[in-house]
Write an enzyme that holds these catalytic residues in place. Structure first.
Site, mmCIF file in Angstrom:
data_model
loop_
_atom_site.group_PDB
_atom_site.id
_atom_site.type_symbol
_atom_site.label_atom_id
_atom_site.label_comp_id
_atom_site.label_asym_id
_atom_site.label_seq_id
_atom_site.Cartn_x
_atom_site.Cartn_y
_atom_site.Cartn_z
ATOM 1 N N ASN A 1 21.438 -20.094 -1.866
ATOM 2 C CA ASN A 1 20.378 -20.194 -2.873
ATOM 3 C C ASN A 1 19.077 -20.532 -2.134
ATOM 4 O OD1 ASN A 1 20.412 -22.957 -2.361
ATOM 5 N ND2 ASN A 1 21.570 -23.461 -4.194
ATOM 6 N N ARG A 2 18.015 -20.757 -2.863
ATOM 7 C CA ARG A 2 16.711 -20.946 -2.202
ATOM 8 C C ARG A 2 16.687 -22.177 -1.303
ATOM 9 N NH1 ARG A 2 13.115 -20.019 -7.590
ATOM 10 N NH2 ARG A 2 14.620 -21.574 -8.267
ATOM 11 N N ALA A 3 17.195 -23.293 -1.812
ATOM 12 C CA ALA A 3 17.170 -24.531 -1.020
ATOM 13 C C ALA A 3 18.039 -24.392 0.232
ATOM 14 C CB ALA A 3 17.647 -25.704 -1.867
ATOM 15 N N GLU A 4 19.185 -23.715 0.065
ATOM 16 C CA GLU A 4 20.091 -23.549 1.211
ATOM 17 C C GLU A 4 19.462 -22.675 2.292
ATOM 18 O OE1 GLU A 4 24.109 -24.174 -1.529
ATOM 19 O OE2 GLU A 4 23.342 -22.151 -1.154
ATOM 20 N N ASP B 1 28.809 -19.658 -8.197
ATOM 21 C CA ASP B 1 30.232 -19.305 -8.097
ATOM 22 C C ASP B 1 30.500 -17.969 -8.786
ATOM 23 O OD1 ASP B 1 30.702 -21.742 -6.828
ATOM 24 O OD2 ASP B 1 31.300 -22.754 -8.671
#
Ligand SMILES: Nc1ncnc2c1ncn2[C@@H]1O[C@H](COP(=O)(O)OP(=O)(O)OP(=O)(O)O)[C@@H](O)[C@H]1O
Ligand SMILES: [Mg+2]
Length: 313
Positions: free
Chosen positions: A193-196, A261
């Site tokens: 995701n964006r933060a990851e 998920d």
């Protein structure tokens, strides 16, 4: 776009499983022992989380699913076994007596979370070695492998798993965690995701800068694709052919947890039946749009997917 028939898909999901547990109750008084509310628990809910939720999602789509993970030899572990096995899921949950099953316990009163209590331990090396052996045994029976990394230590052998799976000609999808992606080298697709993604490539200035950083990472790790999930901004797929963007599909958003998920589960189901990566992304994006509009059961059925796809084109 039509939905492929997922009935012949065979998917192996490996990773960290957890039990999402909710205690609901009323508060009528403050504790005489400390300045905290006293909750009288009236209702309990339990849901499989992490890799177990991915498996529930692939199974709900109709795919034959194997779930390989480690739990503690405790009541939460038995709950997870009971909640996942049966139907289309073959749950291979190894019992490790030296750890407690990962549990996220929320105590709620009047829709408000009062506290969250986490139980988690990394599995022991012996159990992880057994798990790797079982992984190698299961490989010939599946089309694709999903590695769901929640950073709880269940994927200590991930590099070796990717190597074995790719050598056997299976696609490998990884939901990543942490700042070291070198262990995901050689996977087919990684889905941060964006933060990851920000944690590994840094903050991007604009779309061109994002594409440059994402493509550099994809090449460094020798991935076929990098799929960035962008919450309300939809998703972006980076491959050797370039970038494909999909806008978010949700009409109403009730519960975004678990959307990631559903994305990797749907992606894996489409790839398992021979679909192209771009089509897999589009269908996964539609599935995610459905699931964020639901409360509670965080899975999507083929019928819901058909209805949404029919409305789209
Ligand atoms: N607020 C939203 N509005 C519309 N669509 C959304 C929203 N949040 C998520 N989605 C859909 O779900 C997909 C995955 O969401 P997101 O990027 O938040 O993944 P995630 O952070 O891994 O989710 P989680 O960890 O909670 O499972 C998005 O690409 C999008 O299709
Ligand atoms: Mg996620």
């Amino acid at each position: 776009m039509r939905r492929p028939d997922f009935e012949r898909a065979r998917i192996l999901v490996v990773g960290d499983v957890m039990l999402d547990r909710y205690w609901f109750g009323d508060v009528d008084r403050i504790s005489p022992e400390a300045p905290v509310p006293v909750v009288r628990v009236g209702r309990i809910e339990e849901r499989p989380g992490g890799a177990a939720n991915v498996a529930r999602n692939t199974a709900a789509l109709g795919a034959r699913t194997w779930l390989l993970s480690v739990v503690g030899d405790d009541e939460a572990g038995r709950s997870l076994q009971r909640l996942t096995e049966g139907g289309r899921i073959g749950a291979r949950l190894y019992r490790d007596a030296t750890i407690s099953t990962t549990v996220k316990l929320r105590v709620l009163s009047r829709q408000q979370q009062l506290i969250r209590i986490d139980f988690e331990d990394a599995p022991s090396r012996e159990v992880l070695a057994d798990k790797l052996e079982e992984f190698i045994t299961l490989l010939p029976d599946v089309d694709v492998v999903v590695l769901s990394d929640y950073g709880k230590g269940g994927l200590a052998h991930i590099a070796s798993m990717i190597e074995h799976a790719r050598a056997a000609g299976k696609a490998v999808l990884v939901d990543p965690k942490g700042d070291d992606y070198s262990k995901y080298r050689g996977a087919t697709v990684v889905t941060p995701n964006r933060a990851e993604l920000r944690e590994v490539v840094g903050r991007w200035r604009d779309e061109a800068d994002l594409a440059a950083r994402a493509q550099r990472l994809r090449q460094e790790l020798e991935l076929d694709a990098l799929l960035l999930t962008r919450s309300e901004e939809g998703m972006s797929l980076f491959t050797a052919e370039g970038v494909t963007n999909e806008p978010a599909q949700a009409r109403e958003v009730y519960d975004v947890s678990g959307a990631g998920d559903t994305v990797i589960a749907t992606l894996s189901a489409v790839l398992a039946v021979g679909g192209a990566m771009v089509d897999a992304m589009r269908i996964a994006n539609v599935a995610a749009g459905i699931v964020v509009g639901k409360l509670g059961t965080a899975v999507v059925t083929p019928e819901e997917l058909d209805a949404a796809l029919a409305g789209k084109i």
